[in-house]
Structure formats: C-alpha cells, structure tokens
Scaffold this motif. Structure first.
Motif, mmCIF file in Angstrom:
data_model
loop_
_atom_site.group_PDB
_atom_site.id
_atom_site.type_symbol
_atom_site.label_atom_id
_atom_site.label_comp_id
_atom_site.label_asym_id
_atom_site.label_seq_id
_atom_site.Cartn_x
_atom_site.Cartn_y
_atom_site.Cartn_z
ATOM 1 N N CYS A 1 0.822 -1.213 0.000
ATOM 2 C CA CYS A 1 0.000 0.000 0.000
ATOM 3 C C CYS A 1 0.858 1.267 0.000
ATOM 4 N N LYS A 2 2.066 1.195 0.551
ATOM 5 C CA LYS A 2 2.922 2.381 0.601
ATOM 6 C C LYS A 2 3.322 2.866 -0.781
ATOM 7 N N ILE A 3 3.456 1.960 -1.711
ATOM 8 C CA ILE A 3 3.880 2.325 -3.074
ATOM 9 C C ILE A 3 2.708 2.285 -4.058
ATOM 10 N N CYS A 4 1.489 2.173 -3.535
ATOM 11 C CA CYS A 4 0.311 2.082 -4.408
ATOM 12 C C CYS A 4 0.000 3.459 -5.002
ATOM 13 N N PRO A 5 -0.218 3.569 -6.307
ATOM 14 C CA PRO A 5 -0.494 4.878 -6.929
ATOM 15 C C PRO A 5 -1.862 5.459 -6.571
ATOM 16 N N THR A 6 -2.810 4.618 -6.140
ATOM 17 C CA THR A 6 -4.154 5.110 -5.800
ATOM 18 C C THR A 6 -4.453 4.953 -4.312
ATOM 19 N N ARG A 7 -3.425 5.036 -3.489
ATOM 20 C CA ARG A 7 -3.626 4.835 -2.050
ATOM 21 C C ARG A 7 -4.558 5.895 -1.469
ATOM 22 N N GLY A 8 -4.493 7.129 -1.989
ATOM 23 C CA GLY A 8 -5.355 8.190 -1.485
ATOM 24 C C GLY A 8 -6.823 7.925 -1.737
ATOM 25 N N MET A 9 -7.131 7.128 -2.760
ATOM 26 C CA MET A 9 -8.521 6.770 -3.051
ATOM 27 C C MET A 9 -8.963 5.522 -2.310
ATOM 28 N N CYS A 10 -8.043 4.909 -1.599
ATOM 29 C CA CYS A 10 -8.329 3.610 -0.972
ATOM 30 C C CYS A 10 -8.386 3.700 0.548
ATOM 31 N N THR A 11 -7.331 4.249 1.173
ATOM 32 C CA THR A 11 -7.276 4.282 2.629
ATOM 33 C C THR A 11 -6.461 5.470 3.110
ATOM 34 N N GLU A 12 -6.824 5.979 4.279
ATOM 35 C CA GLU A 12 -6.069 7.036 4.943
ATOM 36 C C GLU A 12 -5.465 6.523 6.244
ATOM 37 N N ASN A 13 -5.365 5.227 6.356
ATOM 38 C CA ASN A 13 -4.838 4.595 7.554
ATOM 39 C C ASN A 13 -3.368 4.956 7.742
ATOM 40 N N ALA A 14 -2.991 5.251 9.002
ATOM 41 C CA ALA A 14 -1.605 5.643 9.285
ATOM 42 C C ALA A 14 -0.629 4.498 9.035
ATOM 43 N N LYS A 15 -1.115 3.272 9.161
ATOM 44 C CA LYS A 15 -0.250 2.108 8.922
ATOM 45 C C LYS A 15 -0.222 1.702 7.456
ATOM 46 N N CYS A 16 -0.912 2.485 6.620
ATOM 47 C CA CYS A 16 -1.028 2.135 5.192
ATOM 48 C C CYS A 16 -1.621 0.742 5.026
ATOM 49 N N GLU A 17 -2.719 0.531 5.712
ATOM 50 C CA GLU A 17 -3.365 -0.778 5.705
ATOM 51 C C GLU A 17 -4.853 -0.612 5.395
ATOM 52 N N LYS A 18 -5.316 -1.311 4.392
ATOM 53 C CA LYS A 18 -6.722 -1.273 4.001
ATOM 54 C C LYS A 18 -7.452 -2.478 4.572
ATOM 55 N N THR A 19 -8.620 -2.241 5.183
ATOM 56 C CA THR A 19 -9.427 -3.321 5.748
ATOM 57 C C THR A 19 -10.783 -3.336 5.059
ATOM 58 N N VAL A 20 -11.175 -4.504 4.543
ATOM 59 C CA VAL A 20 -12.473 -4.703 3.909
ATOM 60 C C VAL A 20 -13.269 -5.687 4.754
ATOM 61 N N LEU A 21 -14.510 -5.346 5.047
ATOM 62 C CA LEU A 21 -15.376 -6.203 5.863
ATOM 63 C C LEU A 21 -16.360 -6.957 4.969
ATOM 64 N N ARG A 22 -16.599 -8.209 5.320
ATOM 65 C CA ARG A 22 -17.569 -9.038 4.606
ATOM 66 C C ARG A 22 -18.305 -9.885 5.639
ATOM 67 N N HIS A 23 -19.636 -9.789 5.632
ATOM 68 C CA HIS A 23 -20.439 -10.502 6.614
ATOM 69 C C HIS A 23 -20.449 -12.002 6.314
ATOM 70 N N VAL A 24 -20.570 -12.806 7.363
ATOM 71 C CA VAL A 24 -20.584 -14.253 7.186
ATOM 72 C C VAL A 24 -21.835 -14.713 6.439
ATOM 73 N N TRP A 25 -22.892 -13.866 6.424
ATOM 74 C CA TRP A 25 -24.110 -14.180 5.679
ATOM 75 C C TRP A 25 -24.226 -13.339 4.414
ATOM 76 N N GLN A 26 -23.110 -12.809 3.925
ATOM 77 C CA GLN A 26 -23.142 -11.928 2.757
ATOM 78 C C GLN A 26 -23.645 -12.633 1.503
ATOM 79 N N ASP A 27 -23.464 -13.944 1.422
ATOM 80 C CA ASP A 27 -23.922 -14.686 0.240
ATOM 81 C C ASP A 27 -25.428 -14.535 0.026
ATOM 82 N N TYR A 28 -26.190 -14.465 1.118
ATOM 83 C CA TYR A 28 -27.646 -14.309 0.992
ATOM 84 C C TYR A 28 -28.001 -12.919 0.471
#
Length: 386
Positions: A254-281
């Motif tokens: 993420c540190k060298i990602c060209p679109t990091r500003g559009m993805c995350t503002e995390n200080a650790k340069c870490e993007k987190t995506v959440l997905r529910h365990v029942w998301q398939d429904y």
C-alpha cells in the motif's frame, strides 16, 4: 342500519375496556378468513413496509433516560456462526460470557406523556413522537398483518415479529417484496433459507467521495481473499463478534500504491475490507432483483402497500392517533385495517353478484356505497373462525 348512532362516550368506553387484544385479533382474522373463503386473497407475493403515526404527545415534554439495549433476535445464531467460521480459519472461538456481563444501556429521549412512543425524525419531516405500523398486504391490497412499535424502531428490527405472524397464517407465500431497509444479512438469510424469495431494490453504495467504489473490491471465493482495484490480494485476518470477516492488505504494497489516497487514509497504510458471514444471501437478493418477474413485483409495491398507507391516512385518519400506549394504539390500528378489509370485501362481493355495476365508480350516490355494501355483506351467512 336505521338505529341511532351510539353516544361517543359509549364507543370510547367499549374500546378501552371491552375491545382487548384477543377481541381485536378475532375480528381482524375473521374478516380475512371471510375474504379467503371467497377466493379474494392472493398471497403468493406479500408486500411489506412500515408507516409512522404521530403520537398524542408533545415533543417539548420529554426526558432523557437510560434504557437497556435490546438483544437482537438472531444473536445466538450469529454467535454460533461466528465461532464456526473462526474455527474453520484456525482461530480461537469466542467465549460466551454474555450472562456474566451486565446489559448494555443507551441514553434515549422519552416522552413524559406517552413513554411507549419513540422519537421519529426522517428527511424533511418534523421531529415528533410517533409509532410505526409495520404492515403486510397481498396483491389485492388486503392487509394480512400488522405489528406496531415505537417510532424509533427500525423496519429491519421489527420484521421478525411481523414475519412470524405471516408464516403462521399464510405459509403458502413464495415472495416477500420489501424496500432496501429490509435488505440485511439476517432477513435475507431467513427468507432464502425458508425456500422463499426476497424481492428488493438497489441499494446506493455508502462510500466516500473520490474513493474507489465498493464493487471495485472483488471477493475471491476460491482463495478466500479480496482483490483490490490494483489487483493485490487482501488476506483474511479475523472474524469479529459482529459477524464480519476482516480482510487486510499488506502495508509494504500500500505504501507504493499509486491510488492509495482513493483507498485508505490509515496511518499504517493498511486497508481493511469487511464481509459478513451471511453476505452470500445478500448477494442472492442482489442477483434476483435483476430478474424480470421480480422487477415487476417490486414495481407493483407502490400500488400495493404504499396505496394501503395512503388510504389509511387520507380516508381513515391514521396520520395521528389520540390513543396512548402501545397496546391501545395496536388495537386502534388493527381495527382500522379490519374495517378497510371489510369495506373491500363487501364491495367485491357486491360487484361479483351484480355484474355491470361497479361500486367503485364515482356516482351521485357514492356516499351511500359503504352502508349499502355492508348491509349486503352482513345479510350473508357469517363464517366461523377456525
């Protein structure tokens, strides 16, 4: 029909002391049973929604009160599902210490006049104390069930009680038509697992402006990863207590990602995506809404359940209530809906036995339509309630 109208105090006294919940429920179901015996009900598709009713309470007479948070009905099932998912990923399951912890509390505004109502504030509507009638109807606009709650209860929270009633009295239904408020993982899971279909609408993505859209992060079912817009994998990290799997990126990528500003503002340069365990429904509901048959059903929603609410408020004075307390308001709403069903049943029976004469057409004697149709209906044999 020719007797004198009862004194208003007689009606008020009877409603308060004689028309209890059992009596009102009997009348409501009796009218529906009569409509079903005539073949007027079409419960293959059921339309569900909620409407607010202004309470008999002044917004200025309020107080702040700490009330315990209500546990969600599916808490135990979700907890088991989370622990099962954690074990499949090699994580330690959570311990069930809910009995040891004191119940969580939240501060809420309560009316001193009618404490059982709730604050309602939506869009450009004026903020007020209100109740909400969560209602279901069939394709012919017969009201099949209603569950009344305070005005601050979300539609998805009140759905279970209403749906239990629908499954009890109308288990033959195949489709539930509802708006985006009901497109939650639990509701989708419950309806699809019962062998029925949820027909709903498009949900606008809740992403930040000038950021990657939510659909740019693609879930890879085979590797159990999420692929970001720059084609890097976000690997599984954990499953939290709320039922969401967390997928995290690698900071050095993420540190060298060209679109990091559009993805995350995390200080650790870490993007987190959440997905529910029942998301398939939820994704099943999203796929189904593109099918022509369910598109047509959702298009009819404004002509069915929304029409029921319009008639109730415009013709039957359900914009506000003069009664206080959840029990009294529930009885009041159910009697109104029973009267609406009875009027429709009487008109349909008259039109069926008198071809060529439609009581719904505007005429000079339109004001006498209801008494005449009710007289015709009550002259028939009354059905016994099973």
């Amino acid at each position: 029909m020719n007797e004198a109208v009862p004194h208003f105090s007689t009606v008020s006294y009877n409603f308060k002391h004689r028309f209890n919940h059992a009596t009102v429920e009997y009348v409501f179901r009796w009218v529906l049973k009569a409509a079903a015996e005539e073949g007027y009900l079409d419960t293959e598709a059921i339309f569900v929604d909620g409407t607010h009713i202004k309470a008999s309470a002044n917004l200025k007479k309020q107080a702040k009160k700490a009330v315990p948070k209500q546990a969600k009905r599916y808490t135990k099932e979700l907890f088991d599902e989370v622990n099962k998912d954690r074990e499949e990923h090699g994580k330690k399951p959570f311990s069930d210490d809910s009995d040891k912890k004191p119940p969580q509390e939240k501060e809420t505004v309560v009316s001193t006049t009618d404490p059982e109502s709730g604050v309602f504030h939506k869009g450009e509507h004026k903020k007020c104390f209100a109740y909400e009638a969560h209602t279901a109807c069939d394709k012919h606009n017969f009201i099949l069930g209603v569950h009344v709650t305070p005005g601050n209860v979300h539609d998805s929270v009140a759905f279970d009680s209403l749906y239990d009633e629908l499954c009890k009295y109308h288990p033959e239904h195949k489709t539930v038509v509802a708006d985006s408020a009901y497109k939650t993982p639990w509701i989708c899971k419950r309806i699809f697992e019962s062998g029925r279909v949820l027909s709903t609408c498009y949900t606008r993505p809740k992403t930040k402006e000038n950021s990657h859209p939510w659909w740019a992060y693609v879930y890879d079912e085979y590797f159990d990863d999420v692929i970001c817009p720059e084609y890097h994998a976000l690997h599984y990290s954990t499953t939290n207590r709320d039922g969401y799997r967390e997928y995290k990126s690698r900071a050095y990528l993420c540190k060298i990602c060209p679109t990091r500003g559009m993805c995350t503002e995390n200080a650790k340069c870490e993007k987190t995506v959440l997905r529910h365990v029942w998301q398939d429904y939820v994704e099943m509901a999203e796929h189904i809404r593109h099918m022509a048959v369910y598109k047509e059903l959702y298009r009819l929603r404004k002509e069915k359940i929304e029409r029921v609410f319009a008639d109730a408020k415009e013709k039957h004075g359900m914009r506000y209530t003069q009664y206080r307390g959840l029990a009294q308001v529930t009885n009041w709403v159910k009697l109104k809906f029973a009267a609406m069903n009875l009027k429709k049943l009487a008109i349909w029976k008259w039109n069926a036995t008198h071809p060529g004469s439609d009581l719904r057409k505007p005429t000079r004697w339109r004001g006498n339509l209801l008494p005449f149709s009710l007289f015709f209906y009550f002259s028939c044999k009354k059905p016994a309630l099973a």
